[in-house]
Design an enzyme around this catalytic site. Structure first.
Site, short mmCIF file in Angstrom:
data_model
loop_
_atom_site.label_atom_id
_atom_site.label_comp_id
_atom_site.label_asym_id
_atom_site.label_seq_id
_atom_site.Cartn_x
_atom_site.Cartn_y
_atom_site.Cartn_z
CD GLU A 9 -76.91 -17.30 -14.51
OE1 GLU A 9 -76.31 -16.72 -14.70
OE2 GLU A 9 -77.30 -17.87 -13.05
N GLY B 172 -54.38 -11.53 0.17
CA GLY B 172 -55.35 -12.16 0.96
C GLY B 172 -54.95 -13.76 0.86
N GLY B 173 -55.13 -14.29 2.37
CA GLY B 173 -54.57 -15.48 2.38
C GLY B 173 -55.62 -16.34 2.82
CB ALA C 124 -70.41 -25.14 -4.43
CG HIS D 239 -54.50 -51.37 7.21
ND1 HIS D 239 -53.67 -50.20 7.51
CD2 HIS D 239 -53.62 -52.23 6.79
CE1 HIS D 239 -52.56 -50.27 7.62
NE2 HIS D 239 -52.40 -51.85 7.30
#
Length: 456
Positions: A33, A175-176, A308, A440
């Site tokens: 990495e 951008g939406g 992810a 519930h």
């Protein structure tokens, strides 16, 4: 004999999870990495945005707590401390990833890696060999060639917006999609004037249109300009035109470019090594194999799903086939993208899995649907009131009654959507779902209510 059993290029979710699983299986693993463990998601994506959104939600709750009988005085936010909290969360979790890799016996190289060919990777100028190579190089933001955008200090991508030292009073979002919508609701919650310019007729194009519309209407303090094309950026002013060609301008302090992400396909040897790619990503089959022997690819770089949790699943599939090919084949270890859920952590948040109604129709399916408001949930009303946006929509085949999609808007939707994914994985019918007992009072009962609403 190879230097390693497996070399992994990329330390994001797909890469670090694959490394950890292989390490615990006693394989000799090198995780390469170049920038930081955790990838985009942990460092400049999923996690930092959720930290900021949590602060925004706390601020909103404090400002609007009177309806619940709680009065908070002098409510304010400190952007510097908000950012400090975000940084603390990220630092802690990045450290946790590093610790997990060490515990699994994984060797981590903080260096640039290049795929030379099957089983050969160059790390910081030195060639290493392995029986298998996993490519997990992730994705990068898309920066369209809009006049005035390049080298403009007022224009930032999501990484730049996360690092703002001062809070902008006006934000323009181009951008939406998920990134644009989450940031728009975040900054609006803190009081910024926010405008979103979206080319398509609705935000969140992957979501069911009914739910996407409800999300848009439920986000407070944001002005959406739909069906509009950005034609240029002048300083911090966004110039755009609507479907009729009428030009308009949005004045801002900061402009967020949030038109999506694309697989990171260059700079690590894909073309030189002979790896098959398309503009959509590295070509893989459903077991994550590439065209090169014993070379695998997982996560965003495949273009199969830029999420992810999808990268996690891809990593698990590749690892299963590396460790035990016959066993992985017998147990059906393949990628099923149709049951990967999505989640949007805006305010309000939403989630979904499976087909939208439009997709079902496009596939020629004869479907029945039901959409129920979450005010049918006692817990939802108790915690949010009667005016808060919330709904659940179920899409099922008319004859077989097999459920093909579940979409939800409202609190805890991302936390409960895994159950909807399991429903689709198991090919539950409406009648099967009606027999499931939901606790519930919970907001998840909206799924049960939607099941009973179909054909009723």
């Amino acid at each position: 004999m190879s230097d390693y059993d497996v070399i992994i290029l990329g330390g994001g979710p797909g890469g670090y999870l694959a490394a950890e699983r292989l390490g615990h299986a006693k394989k000799k693993v090198l995780l390469v990495e170049e920038q930081y463990l955790g990838g985009t998601c942990l460092n400049v994506g999923c996690i930092p945005t959720k930290s900021l959104l949590n602060s925004a939600k706390l601020y909103l709750h404090a400002r609007h707590s009177e309806q619940f009988g709680v009065t908070a005085g002098n409510v304010a936010f400190d952007w510097g401390r908000v950012q400090a909290w975000k940084d603390e969360v990220v630092t802690t979790l990045v450290g946790g990833v590093g610790m997990a890799e060490r515990k699994a016996g994984v060797e981590v190289a903080n260096a640039h890696g290049t795929l030379v060919g099957p089983g050969v990777v160059e790390v910081a100028g030195e060639r290493k060999t392995a029986d298998h190579v996993i490519i997990a190089t992730g994705s990068v933001p898309v920066m369209p060639p809009i006049p005035g955008a390049k080298d403009n200090p007022a224009v930032v991508d999501s990484t730049g917006l996360l690092g703002l030292e001062s809070f902008p009073s006006r934000l323009a979002v181009i951008g939406g999609g998920v990134i644009g919508v989450e940031f728009a609701s975040l900054f609006a919650a803190f009081g910024a004037q926010v405008e979103v310019i979206e080319l398509l007729p609705e935000i969140l194009p992957f979501a069911d249109t009914d739910i996407a519309s409800k999300i848009r209407k439920g986000i407070q303090g944001v002005t959406f300009h739909l069906g509009c094309k950005v034609t240029g950026i002048e300083g911090s002013t966004v110039v755009y035109s609507d479907a009729q060609g009428v030009e308009a301008r949005t004045e801002a302090d900061v402009v967020l470019m949030a038109v999506g992400r694309r697989p990171a396909l260059t700079g690590w040897g894909a073309e030189e090594a002979g790896l098959e790619t398309t503009p959509r990503g590295v070509v893989v089959d459903d077991t994550m194999r590439t065209n090169l022997p014993n070379v695998w690819a997982v996560g965003d770089v495949t273009g199969r799903s830029l999420l992810a949790h999808a990268a996690y699943r891809m990593a698990e599939i590749a690892v299963a086939h590396i460790l035990d090919p016959a066993g992985a084949a017998r147990s059906g270890q393949v990628l099923r993208t149709q049951t990967i859920p999505w989640a949007v952590y805006s305010i309000p948040e939403a989630a979904g899995v499976g087909l939208t109604q439009a997709q079902a129709v496009q596939q020629g399916l004869d479907v029945v649907t039901a959409t129920v408001p979450l005010v049918l949930s006692g817990r939802f009303v108790a915690e949010n009131g009667l005016k808060a946006p919330g709904a659940v929509k179920i899409i099922a085949e008319k004859d077989s009654r097999v459920i093909r999609g579940i979409h939800a808007l409202g609190p805890y939707s991302p936390e409960t959507i895994w159950g909807a994914a399991a429903i689709l994985e198991s090919e539950y019918t409406i009648d099967d779902l009606r027999q499931v007992v939901f606790p519930h009072p919970t907001v998840s009962e909206g799924i049960r209510e939607a099941a009973w609403a179909i054909n009723n």
